[in-house]
Design an enzyme around this catalytic site. Structure first.
Site, PDB file in Angstrom:
ATOM      1  N   ASN A 174      37.345  39.211  44.042  1.00  0.00           N
ATOM      2  CA  ASN A 174      36.988  39.778  42.733  1.00  0.00           C
ATOM      3  C   ASN A 174      37.801  41.053  42.515  1.00  0.00           C
ATOM      4  OD1 ASN A 174      35.762  41.288  40.701  1.00  0.00           O
ATOM      5  ND2 ASN A 174      33.682  40.763  41.300  1.00  0.00           N
TER       6      ASN A 174
ATOM      7  N   CYS B 297      34.396  45.131  35.052  1.00  0.00           N
ATOM      8  CA  CYS B 297      34.994  43.789  35.105  1.00  0.00           C
ATOM      9  C   CYS B 297      35.246  43.195  33.719  1.00  0.00           C
ATOM     10  CB  CYS B 297      34.130  42.853  35.938  1.00  0.00           C
ATOM     11  SG  CYS B 297      33.814  43.505  37.573  1.00  0.00           S
TER      12      CYS B 297
ATOM     13  N   HIS C  47      36.126  35.886  34.278  1.00  0.00           N
ATOM     14  CA  HIS C  47      36.207  36.899  35.330  1.00  0.00           C
ATOM     15  C   HIS C  47      35.873  36.230  36.662  1.00  0.00           C
ATOM     16  CE1 HIS C  47      35.558  40.212  37.894  1.00  0.00           C
ATOM     17  NE2 HIS C  47      34.243  40.165  37.851  1.00  0.00           N
TER      18      HIS C  47
END
Ligand code: UT7
Length: 322
Positions: free
Chosen positions: A279, A111, A249
Site C-alpha cells: 500500500n 490515500c 487504491h
C-alpha cells in the site's frame, strides 16, 4: 472539456522487503500476510526522499507525453509523508525539473490524495485558469511506520506515480467525480507529526508513527466505496457494465475483492499491483495507472473508474473517458 492524460510515469523505492524478510524482526509469516492482504513484497527507501521519487516519476510522465517541463502551468503533489515541512514537495519537484512557469503546491488527503489532486486539477482546467498540469502521488511511508507493529508494518511501501494532463476543447466533460471526508472517524488511522513546543507550552513527546485500527479501516472501505462508485455512476447516467477498468487504491487485495463482489463485477476489471508493491497511499493509484497503460491493459477510448480511500477519513471516486 476533456482532461486528457498525455503521459504517465512511476518510480519505486530501491529497497525490496519480502514477507520473509519481515519475519526476521516481526512475529508474522509469509502465509499470514499473503492470505490476509495479498501482499508478497514492498519497496522501501534506501535513502531516496519523497521529492526524489516524485521527481523521477514526473520526468517519466513528461517523457511519455513528450512534453517540456518549461510549459507546465500547474504542479500538485499529493503526499502524507514529506520529509520537509517547508518547502512543499511540489516546489521541490518544480525546481528539480525546471518547470519555472508552474504554480506548485501540495495536497494531503492520505490515500485519497492523488484522486483529490486530479479532481482539483480538473476543476482548474475546466475553469480555464490553467491549460495543463503535472499531478503526482508520492510517499516514503517507511519512515512513519512502526516496524515493531505487525498490524501496520506488513502493509506499506514507498513509491511515486505521476500523470501529465492537458485540457482539450470538447463540449462534454470526460471526467466526473465525487469526493467526501469523514473527520469524525479520523482516529482510526493517524500519525502525529510534530509536537507543540513553545516557551509557554510543551506537549508530551509523541511516537510520530502510524497508528491504525485495521478492522475499522477495512469496514469503512468495503462499506463506503461500492456505494460511492454506484452513486457516481448513477448521477452521471453511466451503466456499471460500461466501465472497462476499476483502478482502486491498493490497500489490501481482500478489500478490492470485496468491493468488486459488492459491485457484482468480475476481478478481471480490477487490476492490482498490491502484491508486488504493498500500500503506497497516494502513490498507489498513479503507479497502477502507469503500469496498466504501459502493459496495454489501459487503452484510449476506455471508461475507467478511479477510487481512493484512507486516513481522514477521506474517500471518493471519479470516472474518466480515457
Ligand atoms: O490505505 C488504507 C490503509 N489501511 C488499510 O488498508 C488497512 C485495512 N485493514 C487490513 O488490511 C486488515 O485489518 C489487516 C491486514 C491490517 C489485519 O487483518 P485482520 O484480518 O483484520 O486481522 P486482525 O487485526 O483481526 O488480527 C487477527 C489475528 C490476531 O490474532 P488473535 O487475536 O486472533 O490471536 C492478530 O494478533 O491475527 C493476528 N495478526 C497477525 N498475525 C500474523 C495481526 N497481524 C498479524 C501479522 N502476522 N502481521
Amino acid at each position: 472539456m476533456k482532461m486528457e492524460i498525455m503521459g504517465t510515469g512511476s518510480e519505486l523505492a530501491k529497497g525490496l522487503l519480502t514477507n520473509d524478510d519481515l519475519t526476521q524482526f516481526m512475529e508474522t509469516s509469509d502465509e499470514w500476510i499473503r492470505e490476509r492482504t495479498g501482499i508478497e513484497k514492498r519497496h522501501v527507501s534506501l535513502g531516496e526522499s519523497v521529492a526524489d521519487l516524485a521527481t523521477e516519476a514526473a520526468l517519466k510522465a513528461l517523457e511519455d507525453a513528450k512534453a517540456d517541463a518549461k510549459d507546465i502551468e500547474l504542479i500538485i503533489v499529493a503526499s502524507c509523508s514529506a520529509e520537509d515541512a517547508l518547502p512543499c514537495l511540489a516546489c521541490q519537484v518544480q525546481s528539480n525539473i525546471g518547470a519555472d512557469k508552474a504554480v506548485a503546491f501540495d495536497l494531503n488527503a492520505a490515500c485519497a490524495g492523488f484522486l483529490f489532486a486530479l479532481n482539483t486539477t480538473f476543476t482548474y482546467l475546466k475553469s480555464g485558469i490553467y491549460k495543463n498540469a503535472l499531478v503526482i502521488g508520492a510517499e516514503v511511508l517507511s519512515k512513519i511506520i512502526d516496524w515493531t507493529d505487525r498490524g501496520t508494518g506488513i502493509l506499506f511501501g514507498d513509491g511515486a506515480g505521476a500523470v501529465y494532463v492537458e485540457a482539450k476543447m470538447q463540449d462534454e466533460d470526460n471526467y466526473r467525480f465525487l469526493q467526501r471526508a469523514c473527520g469524525a472517524k479520523g482516529s482510526v488511522l493517524s500519525c502525529v507529526n510534530r509536537d507543540i513546543n513553545n516557551p509557554l507550552y510543551k506537549s508530551e513527546v509523541s511516537k510520530k508513527k502510524v497508528v491504525m485500527d485495521g478492522k475499522e479501516v477495512f469496514r469503512f472501505a468495503v462499506g463506503t466505496i461500492p456505494a460511492c462508485i454506484e452513486e457516481l455512476l448513477s448521477i452521471n447516467n453511466i451503466d456499471k457494465e460500461e466501465i472497462d477498468l476499476f483502478l482502486l487504491h491498493q490497500a489490501n487485495k481482500r478489500i478490492i475483492t470485496s468491493i468488486a463482489k459488492k459491485l457484482g463485477t468480475g476481478m478481471e476489471k480490477f487490476p492490482t499491483n498490491v502484491e508486488k508493491v504493498g500500500n503506497m497511499s497516494s502513490a498507489s493509484i498513479p503507479v497502477l495507472l502507469d503500469e496498466c497503460k504501459k502493459s496495454g491493459l489501459l487503452k484510449k477510448g476506455q471508461k475507467v473508474v478511479l477510487s481512493g480511500f484512507g486516513a481522514g477519513l477521506t474517500y471518493g471516486a471519479s470516472v474518466i473517458d480515457f
